[in-house]
Design an enzyme around this catalytic site. Structure first.
Site, PDB file in Angstrom:
ATOM      1  N   GLY A  84      83.401  -4.835 -30.471  1.00 15.65           N
ATOM      2  CA  GLY A  84      83.184  -3.994 -31.815  1.00 15.65           C
ATOM      3  C   GLY A  84      84.430  -3.248 -32.209  1.00 15.65           C
ATOM      4  N   GLY A  86      86.595  -0.581 -32.389  1.00 17.13           N
ATOM      5  CA  GLY A  86      86.977   0.482 -31.655  1.00 17.13           C
ATOM      6  C   GLY A  86      87.998   1.695 -32.433  1.00 17.13           C
ATOM      7  N   ARG A 165      94.179  -2.956 -44.077  1.00 12.74           N
ATOM      8  CA  ARG A 165      94.080  -4.314 -43.774  1.00 12.74           C
ATOM      9  C   ARG A 165      92.997  -4.959 -44.803  1.00 12.74           C
ATOM     10  NH1 ARG A 165      93.245  -6.984 -38.138  1.00 12.74           N
ATOM     11  NH2 ARG A 165      91.071  -5.981 -38.068  1.00 12.74           N
ATOM     12  N   ARG A 172      83.862 -12.454 -36.966  1.00 18.47           N
ATOM     13  CA  ARG A 172      84.777 -13.258 -35.803  1.00 18.47           C
ATOM     14  C   ARG A 172      83.681 -14.013 -34.991  1.00 18.47           C
ATOM     15  NH1 ARG A 172      88.412  -8.941 -34.744  1.00 18.47           N
ATOM     16  NH2 ARG A 172      88.156  -7.538 -36.533  1.00 18.47           N
ATOM     17  N   ASP A 237      87.072 -12.548 -30.076  1.00 16.89           N
ATOM     18  CA  ASP A 237      86.889 -11.539 -30.783  1.00 16.89           C
ATOM     19  C   ASP A 237      88.047 -11.684 -31.892  1.00 16.89           C
ATOM     20  OD1 ASP A 237      88.036 -10.829 -28.533  1.00 16.89           O
ATOM     21  OD2 ASP A 237      88.602  -8.869 -29.290  1.00 16.89           O
TER      22      ASP A 237
HETATM   23  P1  AMP Z   1      92.249  -5.912 -29.696  1.00 14.27           P
HETATM   24  O1  AMP Z   1      93.489  -5.987 -28.906  1.00 14.27           O
HETATM   25  O2  AMP Z   1      92.501  -5.545 -31.278  1.00 14.27           O
HETATM   26  O3  AMP Z   1      91.715  -7.412 -29.909  1.00 14.27           O
HETATM   27  O4  AMP Z   1      91.078  -5.065 -29.303  1.00 14.27           O
HETATM   28  C1  AMP Z   1      90.325  -5.414 -28.552  1.00 14.27           C
HETATM   29  C2  AMP Z   1      89.168  -4.291 -28.351  1.00 14.27           C
HETATM   30  O5  AMP Z   1      89.714  -2.885 -28.025  1.00 14.27           O
HETATM   31  C3  AMP Z   1      88.581  -4.069 -29.720  1.00 14.27           C
HETATM   32  O6  AMP Z   1      86.947  -3.868 -29.587  1.00 14.27           O
HETATM   33  C4  AMP Z   1      89.044  -2.805 -30.468  1.00 14.27           C
HETATM   34  O7  AMP Z   1      88.542  -2.340 -31.358  1.00 14.27           O
HETATM   35  C5  AMP Z   1      89.442  -2.042 -29.208  1.00 14.27           C
HETATM   36  N1  AMP Z   1      90.576  -1.133 -29.191  1.00 14.27           N
HETATM   37  C6  AMP Z   1      91.551  -1.394 -29.235  1.00 14.27           C
HETATM   38  N2  AMP Z   1      92.859  -0.231 -29.278  1.00 14.27           N
HETATM   39  C7  AMP Z   1      91.813   1.058 -29.318  1.00 14.27           C
HETATM   40  C8  AMP Z   1      91.973   2.161 -29.447  1.00 14.27           C
HETATM   41  N3  AMP Z   1      93.116   2.544 -29.658  1.00 14.27           N
HETATM   42  N4  AMP Z   1      91.022   3.027 -29.361  1.00 14.27           N
HETATM   43  C9  AMP Z   1      89.554   2.246 -29.150  1.00 14.27           C
HETATM   44  N5  AMP Z   1      89.452   1.133 -29.270  1.00 14.27           N
HETATM   45  C10 AMP Z   1      90.395   0.311 -29.284  1.00 14.27           C
HETATM   46 MG    MG Z   2      90.956  -7.562 -32.019  1.00 14.28          MG
END
Ligand code: AMP
Ligand code: MG
Length: 463
Positions: A84, A86, A165, A172, A237
């Site tokens: 989700g 985050g 964005r 996804r 995702d």
């Molecule tokens: P991503 O690397 O963008 O594909 O992120 C993978 C997952 O980690 C997703 O669910 C993001 O929302 C969560 N996520 C990445 N960075 C953060 C953050 N700084 N705080 C909370 N959730 C995060």
């Molecule tokens: Mg992501």
């Protein structure tokens, strides 16, 4: 701002209502005025204190219904049922496009994360996604980059940022997986209908949706290959149903051609290396197919057969697009055989030649092209072979071989300057990447290559 909020009108299981958390002292670093205008947003308003407050997450714009969306995903092949948004909040849709803030504070999906983003990854996504768009590759877009005036704590304290964005949606493969993992077939069907309505209006069934996503991803990945783009974290995702490139983390454009190139530090095994991208895309699409099986056909064996038949088309579709793209790059758009392209790529691999510059010189100046190779005779033989296959279409080449790409070391330099509050490098690089197919006499493309001590070997998620 006229928000449509179609996602927020879906059943509650799709999202959590979430407000962005304010930041202390936001500054606008970049605003994409042409994109704002395309969306019917007033750039003047976006630059005003109220506009900045919206782009920083300090004020929810009237009419928005901010939410964080739910999804699952296979991360490096391991299934995580609960990911989700985050660190992202969807404000709503404008003119059919999602407007999302990234780095705008914690959400119910943040787990142990802070929901924030460092400014570096914000600037990086801004530069790379806009470059991708100008290169003609489907992608999410960058509307704004804001520095938050706050620090985020990663390896070291770093300045924080908020990114706005724009995407044709944030659906996804992981969104479908979320409902399949919960055996929630009602919402899975609602998701399929919603995705069809937004992206593939001619599709009618879940199988049609699968077919459409397979087609658009086959084209997308072939386009990545044609510019030397390595996504770096092709988890399910991070793969969109719309066929847009999404989630620019440790992505990179390669300098020297190396089919096994990878940059992402966390990708130690090279799962997401350049040459693995089509295989991984097909693997991800197989995960999408699995989730859809129960609504593809009531008889599971039949559902399987139908889905497999579609999935098996992916390699040919991908090869078809890749051949066309590289045929255009070498100026033989009618080419029907990959062989001559492979010969060139093998020469480039052997001599570790810059991918973008090879095709740029091939387009502009045969002498400079030949001088790239250790043994120019071999390259000359290749030119002769090419000549024997037909007339060279330089006009097509000019539209498929860019002079510029967002090179890792230039992005890194721009970020480091911006960390010192000097955005001239960021702005100059962004300007150059606005017209990547036009050579700017003040910026010879060969001067853009990294010197040996500038080569960046590893990129990081930066989250
Ligand atoms: P991503 O690397 O963008 O594909 O992120 C993978 C997952 O980690 C997703 O669910 C993001 O929302 C969560 N996520 C990445 N960075 C953060 C953050 N700084 N705080 C909370 N959730 C995060
Ligand atoms: Mg992501």
């Amino acid at each position: 701002m006229l928000f449509q909020n179609t996602y927020a009108k879906l059943p509650e299981a799709f999202f959590e209502k979430t407000s962005p958390s304010p930041v202390i002292s936001p500054t606008l670093i970049a605003l994409n005025e042409p994109l704002a205008q395309e969306l019917n947003l007033d750039p003047h308003h976006l630059r005003s204190p109220e506009g900045l407050a919206i782009l920083a997450g300090n004020k929810v714009p009237p009419g928005a219904q901010p939410i964080s969306t739910a999804y699952s995903g296979h991360q490096f092949a391991n299934f995580n049922p609960m990911l989700g948004d985050g660190r992202a909040i969807l404000l709503g849709e404008i003119n059919g496009f999602d407007l999302q803030l990234k780095g705008s504070g914690p959400t119910p999906f943040s787990r142990r994360g802070d929901g924030r983003s460092a400014l570096g990854p914000v600037l990086r996504e801004y530069l790379v996604s806009e470059a991708m768009h100008q290169l003609g590759i489907p992608t999410t877009r960058a509307l704004a980059a804001v520095s938050s005036g706050e620090l985020v704590y990663r390896e070291h304290p770093e300045p924080g940022g908020v990114f706005t964005r724009v995407a044709s949606s944030h659906l996804r493969i992981g969104t479908a997986q979320y409902f399949a993992a919960r055996r929630d077939l009602t919402n899975l069907q609602i998701l399929v209908d919603y995705a069809i309505q937004r992206h593939y209006p001619d599709a009618k069934t879940p199988l049609d949706l699968l077919t459409s996503v397979i087609q658009s991803q086959a084209q997308l990945i072939a386009q990545w290959m044609g510019v030397g783009f390595i996504h770096g974290v092709m988890n399910t995702d991070n793969m969109s149903l719309s066929g847009e490139t999404i989630d620019y983390g440790p992505c990179a454009f390669m300098d020297q051609y190396n089919p096994a190139q990878k940059y992402s530090y966390i990708d130690q095994g090279g799962r997401y290396a350049y040459h693995n991208q089509p295989t991984i895309a097909q693997w991800n699409l197989a995960r999408l197919a699995e989730t859809l099986l129960p609504i593809i056909h009531p008889d599971l064996d039949q559902a399987h057969q139908l889905a497999i038949t579609e999935l098996q088309k992916f390699p040919d579709l991908f090869e078809h697009h890749r051949l066309q793209i590289f045929a255009n790059k070498i100026g033989l758009p009618q080419l029907s055989d990959w062989n001559i392209i492979q010969i060139l790529l093998d020469l480039m691999t052997e001599d570790q030649i810059d991918f973008t510059l090879t095709f740029h010189h091939l387009t502009q100046n045969a002498d400079q092209f030949l001088r790239l190779f250790k043994d120019p005779r071999k390259a000359n033989d290749w030119l002769e072979l090419r000549k024997s296959l037909g007339a060279i279409d330089t006009n097509t080449m000019r539209h498929h071989n860019s002079a510029y790409i967002p090179r890792n070391h230039l992005i890194e330099e721009a970020i480091q300057s911006s960390y010192q509050d000097d955005h001239t490098k960021f702005n100059a690089l962004h300007k150059l990447l606005q017209t990547p197919y036009q050579t700017d006499q003040n910026h010879p493309p060969e001067n853009h290559l990294p010197l040996p001590d500038q080569i960046i070997k590893n990129t990081f998620c930066g989250t």
